[in-house]
Motif scaffolding. Structure first.
Motif, short mmCIF file in Angstrom:
data_model
loop_
_atom_site.label_atom_id
_atom_site.label_comp_id
_atom_site.label_asym_id
_atom_site.label_seq_id
_atom_site.Cartn_x
_atom_site.Cartn_y
_atom_site.Cartn_z
N LEU A 1 0.83 -1.21 0.00
CA LEU A 1 0.00 0.00 0.00
C LEU A 1 0.87 1.26 0.00
O LEU A 1 0.50 2.27 -0.57
CB LEU A 1 -0.92 0.03 1.23
CG LEU A 1 -1.92 -1.12 1.40
CD1 LEU A 1 -2.78 -0.88 2.64
CD2 LEU A 1 -2.80 -1.26 0.16
N VAL A 2 2.00 1.18 0.67
CA VAL A 2 2.87 2.34 0.81
C VAL A 2 4.32 1.88 0.72
O VAL A 2 4.68 0.84 1.30
CB VAL A 2 2.66 3.02 2.20
CG1 VAL A 2 3.76 4.03 2.49
CG2 VAL A 2 1.30 3.69 2.26
N ASP A 3 5.14 2.63 -0.02
CA ASP A 3 6.57 2.35 -0.09
C ASP A 3 7.26 3.68 -0.38
O ASP A 3 7.47 4.03 -1.53
CB ASP A 3 6.86 1.32 -1.18
CG ASP A 3 8.34 0.95 -1.25
OD1 ASP A 3 9.13 1.45 -0.42
OD2 ASP A 3 8.71 0.17 -2.14
N LEU A 4 7.49 4.45 0.68
CA LEU A 4 7.98 5.81 0.51
C LEU A 4 9.29 6.01 1.24
O LEU A 4 9.54 5.39 2.27
CB LEU A 4 6.96 6.80 1.08
CG LEU A 4 5.57 6.81 0.43
CD1 LEU A 4 4.64 7.74 1.18
CD2 LEU A 4 5.66 7.24 -1.03
N LEU A 5 10.12 6.90 0.71
CA LEU A 5 11.33 7.30 1.44
C LEU A 5 11.01 8.50 2.31
O LEU A 5 10.40 9.46 1.85
CB LEU A 5 12.44 7.67 0.45
CG LEU A 5 13.03 6.51 -0.33
CD1 LEU A 5 14.07 7.03 -1.32
CD2 LEU A 5 13.65 5.49 0.60
N GLN A 6 11.38 8.42 3.58
CA GLN A 6 11.16 9.54 4.48
C GLN A 6 12.46 9.82 5.24
O GLN A 6 13.26 8.92 5.45
CB GLN A 6 10.02 9.23 5.47
CG GLN A 6 8.66 8.99 4.81
CD GLN A 6 8.02 10.26 4.24
OE1 GLN A 6 8.56 11.36 4.35
NE2 GLN A 6 6.87 10.09 3.60
N THR A 7 12.61 11.08 5.64
CA THR A 7 13.88 11.50 6.23
C THR A 7 13.91 11.31 7.75
O THR A 7 12.88 11.19 8.39
CB THR A 7 14.12 12.99 5.94
OG1 THR A 7 12.99 13.72 6.42
CG2 THR A 7 14.29 13.23 4.47
N GLY A 8 15.13 11.30 8.29
CA GLY A 8 15.33 11.29 9.75
C GLY A 8 15.56 12.71 10.26
O GLY A 8 15.48 13.68 9.49
N GLN A 9 15.85 12.86 11.54
CA GLN A 9 16.07 14.19 12.14
C GLN A 9 17.21 14.91 11.43
O GLN A 9 18.37 14.50 11.53
CB GLN A 9 16.44 14.06 13.63
CG GLN A 9 15.28 13.77 14.55
CD GLN A 9 14.97 12.29 14.66
OE1 GLN A 9 15.43 11.51 13.82
NE2 GLN A 9 14.17 11.91 15.64
N GLY A 10 16.88 16.01 10.78
CA GLY A 10 17.87 16.71 9.97
C GLY A 10 18.96 17.40 10.79
O GLY A 10 20.04 17.68 10.28
N ALA A 11 18.68 17.66 12.07
CA ALA A 11 19.69 18.34 12.89
C ALA A 11 20.63 17.34 13.54
O ALA A 11 21.62 17.74 14.15
CB ALA A 11 19.00 19.19 13.96
N ARG A 12 20.34 16.05 13.41
CA ARG A 12 21.13 15.03 14.10
C ARG A 12 21.72 13.99 13.15
O ARG A 12 22.72 13.38 13.44
CB ARG A 12 20.26 14.32 15.14
CG ARG A 12 19.61 15.24 16.17
CD ARG A 12 20.63 15.87 17.09
NE ARG A 12 20.00 16.84 18.00
CZ ARG A 12 20.11 18.16 17.86
NH1 ARG A 12 20.82 18.68 16.87
NH2 ARG A 12 19.52 18.98 18.72
N PHE A 13 21.01 13.73 12.04
CA PHE A 13 21.48 12.76 11.04
C PHE A 13 21.89 13.50 9.78
O PHE A 13 21.25 14.47 9.39
CB PHE A 13 20.34 11.80 10.64
CG PHE A 13 20.01 10.76 11.65
CD1 PHE A 13 20.81 9.64 11.81
CD2 PHE A 13 18.87 10.87 12.45
CE1 PHE A 13 20.50 8.65 12.72
CE2 PHE A 13 18.54 9.89 13.37
CZ PHE A 13 19.36 8.78 13.51
#
Lengths: 477, 477
Positions: B166-178
Motif C-alpha cells: 500500500l505504501v513504499d515511501l522514502l522519508q527522512t530522519g532528524q535533519g539536525a542530528r542525522f
C-alpha cells in the motif's frame, strides 16, 4: 500547416482594440503568425566558429564560452549509467545555470479564460516565428540585474497585487542536452485591463489545443507551461460558462472530461499514488547516473571542424554557429552557437483504456543532465527515428509507433525544440492507442498512469519536457 | 501513563490464538506493553568511551567508528546558512548512509483494518519498550547481505505475491542530528493467516490513535510510518463497516472526517497545491545551506571527556556511550554511542479553522543534515524548551505554545525519539488551536495548509519527522 493556410482568408481576423480574442478560428491564428513571420524579418545564416562574435573557445579546455561569462556555454560531460544500451560515453552539453522565466498571463473575458500568447521569433525555429509564452526571460533579464529594457508584461509576474499567481513551478529542460537545467513555469491571472501589443494575442485553451495539433506552431516553452495548467481551478471557475459558449462554435474553450474521469477506486487495475511514488523511488535506486564535467577538449570521440563539433560516427547531434539579423528585436544582430541534428526524433505515449479511463505508459528514463537520476518520460523517446530503424537493438515499444494503424494514432505532430538553443531540432510527437488487453506486462521501468495522476506528478517536477509536451495536448484533448 | 496502568486489570486481555486483536481497550494494550517490559529485561548502563566494545575513535579524525565499517558512525559537520539566528557553526552528526526499512503489516479482520505492532525494546527509550512497526531493519539486515537471522515477518514485505504493497515511501530522519538519513516506510496488506508471535499485536487505527495520546508509547519509527497512511484506500475499503463497529465501543477503528472535509474551492482562503509547491521551491531558493563533512576533531567549540562529547556552552546535545544487556534479543550484549540532551524539546503546530476546515501553520525550516535545503516542519520545533524560555531571541510563535489556554490545547504528549540512536531524547508534541481571525499574516517561511494538502506532500517526502509525528495523530484524530 500549408493546408490550413490555404484555407484562410484575411476576413477571418476580427479587429479587437480591447485586446480580447481576435480570432474566430484556428486558421486565422495561423494567418496572423504568418504575417508576424514577414514583419519580424529574422534571418539566420550558418557561420564558421571563428566568426562567432563575443564567443570563443577557451584555450585550455576548448569549452565554448560567451565573453559575458553569463548566457550559456558548451562544455563536456563524462557519463556512466547502468540504464539502456550505452553504459558510458562522453558528450558536449549545454551549461546554463540561470533559472529562466516562462510565464503566461491569463484573463477571463466574458467568464472564459484566455491566455496571452506571443508571436516570437527564434533563430532555431524551422519556421522562425512560433507561439510562445507571454514572457520568456533569462534570470538576469527578469530580476533586472542589468536594469535593461524589461520584457513586455514582466511587471504582472512579480509583486503585483492585482495579479493572482496560479502556477509557479520549476520544470526541467532536455536532460540529454542541458546540464541540470530548470526554468520557472508561471501562469498568472489578471483582472485589470491589459495593454495589447502587436506581437501578442489572447487565445482560449480550445484554440491552443487546435494549434497544438498543427506542426511547429506552439513552441516548446509554451507547451511546458501549458502542461502545468491548474486544471482544477480553471474547471471550477470557468467550466460551466464555457460549456454554454462551446455551443456557438466560436472556438471558446471547453474541457473534454473523457480523458479525465475519476480514478477507478477498486480492482487490481488501480495503482495508487503511493505505489507510483514508491516505484519512482525504486527507479532512482536501481538506476545509476554518474556524471563528471570535463573539458570539451577531452570528450572522447567528438571532433571539431571550422563549422561543427560532431561525433565521429556522425550520429547523435552536433554543435554549429549562426549569425542572426533581426528587425523587431532589441539587439539588431548577434551570433551564437546552436545544437542541431540531421534526423527527426520521436516522443510518444502508448495509451489504453483500462475500465474506460485512459492510462498512459510512462517510462522512467536516465539522461545525462538529469537532476536526480531519472525523470518520467514518454513510452518512447529517442533522438533519431532513422537511426533506430537501422539498428538491431531498438528501444522497447518502437514498433508500436512505427507500425501503428491509422485508427490507433490519436495524435501525431512535428514539434521543434527550444529555438534559442537548437537549430531545427524536431521530434514527432505521438499518442498511440492500444487495446485494453495489450501490454498487461511491461518492463520494470514502465508504469501505467491516469492523466489525473500525471497532472499531480507534473506539479512535483517529475516529468521531462518531452512528456510535458504531450501532456499539454492530452489534458486539453 | 501511570494513571492508565493503575486502572488496568489483567482480565481486560482477551486470549486470541488466531492473532486477531486481543485488546478490548487502551489500558489493556498498556498493560501488555508493561508485561513485555518485564520479560524483555533490557538493562542500559552509561560507560566511558574506552569501554565501547567494537567502537573506536579514529586516530586522525577522532570520528567515532564501528569496527564493521557499517552500522553508523559519528563525525563532524561545518554548517553555514542564512536561515535562523545562528549563521554558521560546527557540530557532531550521525552518518548512517544505509536506508533502513520501517514496515507495518496490515490485515482485515471482519472487514476492519488492523495493524501489526511490535513491542520493541530499545536502549534509548525512556521506558525501554514501546510500540514499533512490524519490522525495523537496517539495509544489510533486510537485503540479507549477511544471510543472518532475518527479522520476523520480513518475508511479507518483498516479493511476496500474496501481499499488497500500500505504501513504499522514502522519508527522512532528524535533519539536525542525522546527515541526509532516509528510511523506507512501508505498509503492506496481507490476506493470508499470519503466525502470531509473543511480542506482536494487531491494533486498529482507533486504538493507535488513543495510544498516540499517551506519553512514550508509540515509537517514532511507527509514527513516521503511520503518517504515510494511504487514507483514501483505507477509508473506502473499511470505512462503512468500521463505522458500524464503532457503535459497540469495542475500540474498533473509525476515521473522524471532521479534520478532513474537502478543500474549500472558492474564496481567498484557498491556497492551491500549485501555489504551495511554488512556495516550497521559493524557500529552497532564498535559503542557503552549505555543509562540509569535517573530522570530529575539528568541530569548533565541542569537547570530549571520557564520558561525553559536549558543546562548551553545555547546550544543544551531547554524545555518550552505553552498555546494553538484553534477554530477548538476538545479541545478548552490546555497547554503542547514543546522542542525548538534558532538556525537553518542543514540536507543535498552530491550527485554526478557516471556513470550517482545519489548517495547519507549516514552517519551511533549514537543518544541517537536510537533503534539499529545507524540509516542512511544525510551526515550532526547537530542541530545548528551557533554553528558549531564557533566551531573548525566541523562535516565532513560541509564546502561543507556552501560554496556551487549556481549551486551545488539542494535543499535548511527550514522545521520545529514535531509541536506537538517542538516549531519552524527548519532545513535547502539541497542537494548539487559535481563532480564525488570528495570524492572518505570517512570516514568509510559514504557510497555512489543510490536512489533505499535507497528506499529499507527505507522499513526496517534504515533511520532516517531527511534523510527521504530529500528522500521525492529526489525520486519525
Amino acid at each position: 500547416m500549408n493546408t490550413y493556410i490555404n484555407k484562410m482568408t484575411e476576413n477571418s481576423i476580427m479587429h479587437d482594440p480591447a485586446g480580447e480574442n481576435r480570432f474566430k478560428n484556428t486558421e486565422s491564428v495561423l494567418f496572423w503568425l504568418e504575417s508576424k513571420r514577414k514583419t519580424s524579418s529574422l534571418s539566420v545564416k550558418t557561420i564558421p566558429f571563428e566568426m562567432l562574435d563575443q564567443w570563443h573557445f577557451d584555450k585550455e579546455t576548448y569549452n565554448l564560452l560567451h565573453e559575458s561569462g553569463k548566457y550559456f556555454n558548451i562544455g563536456g560531460i563524462r557519463v556512466s549509467t547502468n540504464f539502456g544500451f550505452s553504459k558510458s560515453w562522453d558528450q558536449p552539453i549545454i551549461y546554463q545555470p540561470e533559472v529562466g522565466l516562462l510565464g503566461i498571463l491569463t484573463k477571463k473575458f466574458k467568464g472564459v479564460q484566455h491566455f496571452l500568447m506571443q508571436a516570437k521569433a527564434e533563430p532555431g525555429n524551422p519556421n522562425i516565428v512560433q507561439l510562445a509564452p507571454t514572457v520568456q526571460a533569462t534570470e538576469s533579464n527578469y530580476t533586472q540585474v542589468h536594469k535593461g529594457r524589461a520584457p513586455l508584461y514582466l511587471e504582472y509576474f512579480f509583486n503585483n497585487t492585482n495579479s493572482k499567481i496560479l502556477v509557479d513551478l520549476l520544470q526541467t529542460g532536455q536532460g540529454a542536452r542541458f546540464f541540470k537545467k530548470k526554468n520557472r513555469n508561471m501562469i498568472v491571472e489578471v483582472n485589470e485591463n491589459i495593454k495589447s501589443h502587436e506581437y501578442f494575442c489572447w487565445l482560449t485553451l480550445w484554440q491552443i489545443k487546435e494549434l497544438l495539433a498543427v506542426d511547429n506552431v506552439v513552441n516548446v516553452e509554451a507547451r511546458s507551461v501549458l502542461a502545468c495548467m491548474p486544471i482544477e481551478e480553471i474547471s471550477y471557475s470557468s467550466f460551466s460558462k464555457t460549456a454554454e459558449l462551446k455551443t456557438d462554435s466560436n472556438g471558446y474553450f471547453v474541457l473534454n472530461r473523457d480523458l479525465f474521469g475519476s480514478i477507478p477506486k477498486t480492482g487490481d487495475v488501480y495503482v495508487s499514488m503511493n505505489i507510483i511514488i514508491g516505484w519512482i523511488n525504486k527507479m532512482k535506486k536501481i538506476y545509476t547516473l554518474d556524471t563528471k564535467r570535463i573539458p570539451l577538449k577531452k570528450t572522447s570521440r567528438w571532433e571539431r571542424t571550422n563549422f561543427k563539433i560532431t561525433h565521429e560516427s556522425k550520429r547523435f547531434f552536433s554543435i554549429m554557429a549562426v549569425s542572426v539579423n533581426v528587425g523587431s528585436r532589441e539587439v539588431a544582430h548577434w551570433a551564437q552557437p546552436l545544437l542541431t541534428s540531421d534526423s527527426y526524433g520521436i516522443a510518444g505515449f502508448i495509451i489504453k483504456k483500462i475500465k474506460n479511463i485512459f492510462h498512459f505508459l510512462v517510462q522512467a528514463k536516465v539522461e545525462a543532465g538529469n537532476c536526480d537520476v531519472i525523470e518520467l518520460a514518454p513510452t518512447i523517446q529517442c533522438s533519431s527515428i532513422e537511426g533506430m530503424v537501422q539498428q538491431k537493438e531498438k528501444p522497447p515499444f518502437f514498433d508500436f509507433f512505427i507500425n501503428a494503424e491509422p485508427d490507433q494514432v490519436k495524435y501525431s505532430t512535428i514539434q521543434s525544440e527550444e529555438g534559442g538553443r537548437f537549430y531545427c531540432l524536431q521530434n514527432r510527437y505521438m499518442l498511440i492507442e492500444v487495446d485494453e488487453t495489450r501490454l498487461a506486462e511491461v518492463p520494470e521501468n514502465y508504469m501505467w498512469m491516469t492523466l489525473d495522476q500525471m497532472m499531480e506528478l507534473v506539479k512535483y517536477g517529475y516529468f521531462n519536457i518531452y512528456a510535458r509536451s504531450l501532456l499539454a495536448y492530452a489534458f486539453i484533448g
